[in-house]
Design an enzyme around this catalytic site. Structure first.
Site, PDB file in Angstrom:
ATOM      1  N   GLY A  46       0.834  -1.187   0.000  1.00 19.36           N
ATOM      2  CA  GLY A  46       0.000   0.000   0.000  1.00 19.36           C
ATOM      3  C   GLY A  46       0.873   1.243   0.000  1.00 19.36           C
ATOM      4  O   GLY A  46       2.031   1.198   0.423  1.00 19.36           O
ATOM      5  N   GLN A  51       2.943   9.899   1.518  1.00 17.31           N
ATOM      6  CA  GLN A  51       4.240   9.223   1.541  1.00 17.31           C
ATOM      7  C   GLN A  51       5.143   9.607   0.365  1.00 17.31           C
ATOM      8  O   GLN A  51       6.327   9.302   0.377  1.00 17.31           O
ATOM      9  CB  GLN A  51       4.056   7.706   1.559  1.00 17.31           C
ATOM     10  N   CYS A  90       6.298  -0.067   7.230  1.00 16.03           N
ATOM     11  CA  CYS A  90       5.847   1.108   6.482  1.00 16.03           C
ATOM     12  C   CYS A  90       7.013   1.627   5.655  1.00 16.03           C
ATOM     13  O   CYS A  90       8.134   1.726   6.153  1.00 16.03           O
ATOM     14  CB  CYS A  90       5.358   2.170   7.464  1.00 16.03           C
ATOM     15  N   LEU A  91       6.732   1.971   4.395  1.00 12.03           N
ATOM     16  CA  LEU A  91       7.796   2.459   3.510  1.00 12.03           C
ATOM     17  C   LEU A  91       8.421   3.754   4.019  1.00 12.03           C
ATOM     18  O   LEU A  91       9.563   4.054   3.688  1.00 12.03           O
ATOM     19  CB  LEU A  91       7.252   2.648   2.092  1.00 12.03           C
ATOM     20  N   HIS A 132      -4.303   0.869   7.315  1.00 14.48           N
ATOM     21  CA  HIS A 132      -2.970   1.485   7.443  1.00 14.48           C
ATOM     22  C   HIS A 132      -2.883   2.696   6.508  1.00 14.48           C
ATOM     23  O   HIS A 132      -2.428   3.768   6.906  1.00 14.48           O
ATOM     24  CB  HIS A 132      -1.899   0.435   7.112  1.00 14.48           C
ATOM     25  N   GLU A 133      -3.321   2.514   5.242  1.00 10.19           N
ATOM     26  CA  GLU A 133      -3.231   3.612   4.262  1.00 10.19           C
ATOM     27  C   GLU A 133      -4.207   4.740   4.593  1.00 10.19           C
ATOM     28  O   GLU A 133      -3.864   5.910   4.460  1.00 10.19           O
ATOM     29  CB  GLU A 133      -3.453   3.095   2.839  1.00 10.19           C
ATOM     30  N   HIS A 136      -2.808   6.925   7.144  1.00  9.17           N
ATOM     31  CA  HIS A 136      -1.849   7.889   6.576  1.00  9.17           C
ATOM     32  C   HIS A 136      -2.567   9.159   6.127  1.00  9.17           C
ATOM     33  O   HIS A 136      -2.050  10.269   6.301  1.00  9.17           O
ATOM     34  CB  HIS A 136      -1.122   7.297   5.363  1.00  9.17           C
TER      35      HIS A 136
END
Length: 160
Positions: A46, A51, A90-91, A132-133, A136
């Site tokens: 995701g 991000q 997480c990226l 999760h997304e 964000h």
């Protein structure tokens, strides 16, 4: 198609509530395609627009199984149920992993890249990825929900 650089914590954009999208055009479609390519290139499941430094309510999710790629524009959580606990990464936080509790079921209303509304229901890993997304987009980082943290080395040892 272009792979975008990932914004790393503690960048401010990661902790701000993202702005709603009001224009559904070729630029939005290209952004979603670039986000999807970036997510795949970095082995993610995701990616949210903040991000890559864009404070808009846009995310892509693909956990590698049905239903495949999901483009989320202005997503809104309608319902959550149950509880599940698992390890997340997480990226924007490379090499930091942690146990996070989330609902095991979610129902989300969003728009696709053409501005067409849709609803998706998900359980398990897909529910976790969607939530999760969407977090964000609300400026909520998974690190605020971590019960226990792990390094890459600790994860590798756990996997045997």
């Amino acid at each position: 198609m272009a792979v975008k650089p990932i914004v790393m914590h503690p960048a401010e954009v990661l902790e701000q509530k993202a702005e709603p999208v009001d224009t559904f055009d070729k630029k939005l479609k290209k952004l979603l395609d670039d986000m999807y390519d970036t997510m795949l290139e970095l082995d993610g499941v995701g990616l949210a627009a903040p991000q890559i430094g864009i404070s808009q309510r846009i995310a892509v999710v693909d956990i590698g199984e049905e239903p495949g790629r999901i483009d989320l524009v202005n997503p809104e959580v309608l319902e959550i149920k149950g509880r599940q606990t698992d390890i997340e990464g997480c990226l924007s936080f490379p090499s930091l992993y942690g146990t996070v509790e989330r609902p095991s079921y979610v129902k989300v209303k969003a728009f696709d890249k053409k501005g067409k509304p849709f609803t998706i229901e998900a359980e398990g890993f897909l529910a976790r990825a969607l939530l999760h997304e969407i977090d964000h987009l609300d400026g909520i980082l998974y690190t605020s929900k971590i019960i226990q943290t792990y390094t890459e080395k600790e994860l590798a040892e756990m996997e045997g």
